[in-house]
Design a protein around this motif. Structure first.
Motif, PDB file in Angstrom:
ATOM      1  N   PHE A  42       1.572 -16.902   7.546  1.00 15.84           N
ATOM      2  CA  PHE A  42       2.013 -15.355   7.063  1.00 15.84           C
ATOM      3  C   PHE A  42       0.559 -14.571   7.288  1.00 15.84           C
ATOM      4  CE2 PHE A  42       1.314 -18.427   3.543  1.00 15.84           C
ATOM      5  CZ  PHE A  42       0.238 -17.550   2.767  1.00 15.84           C
ATOM      6  N   THR A  43       0.596 -13.211   6.788  1.00 18.12           N
ATOM      7  CA  THR A  43      -0.540 -12.509   6.912  1.00 18.12           C
ATOM      8  C   THR A  43      -0.599 -11.847   5.409  1.00 18.12           C
ATOM      9  OG1 THR A  43      -0.617 -12.118   8.958  1.00 18.12           O
ATOM     10  CG2 THR A  43      -1.865 -10.522   7.802  1.00 18.12           C
ATOM     11  N   VAL A  44      -1.738 -12.002   4.659  1.00 17.38           N
ATOM     12  CA  VAL A  44      -1.983 -11.170   3.338  1.00 17.38           C
ATOM     13  C   VAL A  44      -2.824 -10.053   3.736  1.00 17.38           C
ATOM     14  CG1 VAL A  44      -2.592 -11.360   0.941  1.00 17.38           C
ATOM     15  CG2 VAL A  44      -1.608 -13.378   2.016  1.00 17.38           C
ATOM     16  N   HIS A  45      -2.087  -8.757   3.250  1.00 19.14           N
ATOM     17  CA  HIS A  45      -3.062  -7.471   3.235  1.00 19.14           C
ATOM     18  C   HIS A  45      -3.488  -7.094   1.799  1.00 19.14           C
ATOM     19  CE1 HIS A  45      -1.618  -6.721   7.224  1.00 19.14           C
ATOM     20  NE2 HIS A  45      -0.359  -7.415   6.917  1.00 19.14           N
ATOM     21  N   GLY A  46      -4.865  -7.086   1.699  1.00 19.01           N
ATOM     22  CA  GLY A  46      -5.523  -6.781   0.508  1.00 19.01           C
ATOM     23  C   GLY A  46      -4.991  -5.265  -0.095  1.00 19.01           C
ATOM     24  N   GLY A  47      -5.037  -5.061  -1.412  1.00 19.53           N
ATOM     25  CA  GLY A  47      -4.892  -3.873  -2.072  1.00 19.53           C
ATOM     26  C   GLY A  47      -5.982  -3.221  -2.311  1.00 19.53           C
ATOM     27  N   THR A  48      -6.062  -2.650  -3.652  1.00 22.17           N
ATOM     28  CA  THR A  48      -7.201  -1.852  -4.028  1.00 22.17           C
ATOM     29  C   THR A  48      -8.380  -2.718  -5.009  1.00 22.17           C
ATOM     30  OG1 THR A  48      -6.003  -1.193  -6.033  1.00 22.17           O
ATOM     31  CG2 THR A  48      -5.941   0.323  -4.315  1.00 22.17           C
ATOM     32  N   GLU A  49      -7.817  -4.120  -5.240  1.00 21.70           N
ATOM     33  CA  GLU A  49      -8.790  -4.881  -5.889  1.00 21.70           C
ATOM     34  C   GLU A  49      -8.885  -6.224  -5.182  1.00 21.70           C
ATOM     35  OE1 GLU A  49      -7.205  -5.391  -9.918  1.00 21.70           O
ATOM     36  OE2 GLU A  49      -5.435  -5.868  -9.245  1.00 21.70           O
TER      37      GLU A  49
END
Length: 152
Positions: free
Chosen positions: A43-50
């Protein structure tokens, strides 16, 4: 003066928009050809604001899971695999779990997930976020599981 105010307003609005959101996509569980051996979840994880850490991946359709990373031994060139306690995800970044790299080893995929060709997965992060994603379930060659082919 009005032109300067309009320019400043335009620049401030250009920075506006939805902030990046922590999310997971492209989840695919590749079944092991041998039922007693672990399967692999990519899978792929996309980072948020932190900055966060991926701590665990769980599912009601499996018995157990572990986060791992594959690599090569620099001395021998042999393939290696090691468990990871967590995976850092920097803000606004992308972390791919793919063949030959980071992945989640999965044991005991139930018959329901095999028949449906999908299963719910939950990704647990250090900031308390829990993200639910339906993962595609497929054979090692990319085809749908045999059990699903038999369902009419």
């Amino acid at each position: 003066m009005k032109l300067a105010i309009a320019a400043a307003l335009a620049m401030s609005l250009a920075g506006c928009g939805d902030p990046p959101k922590l999310r997971v996509d492209e989840a695919v569980l590749v079944l092991s050809p041998v039922d007693s051996n672990p399967s692999a979840l990519y899978f792929t994880v996309h980072g948020g604001t932190e900055d966060v850490k991926l701590l665990r991946v769980v599912s009601p359709s499996i018995i157990r899971s572990e986060i791992h990373e594959s690599g090569k031994d620099p001395k021998t060139g042999a393939m290696t695999m090691a468990p990871l306690n967590n995976v850092p995800v920097a803000a606004r970044s992308k972390v791919e779990f793919k063949r030959g790299g980071k992945h989640v080893m999965v044991w005991g995929v139930n018959l329901r997930a095999r028949r449906l060709g999908e299963m719910e997965t939950e990704y647990i992060f250090s900031n308390g976020d829990r993200i639910l994603v339906d993962a595609v379930v497929q054979e090692a060659d990319g085809t749908i599981p045999d059990e699903r082919k038999k369902v009419t």
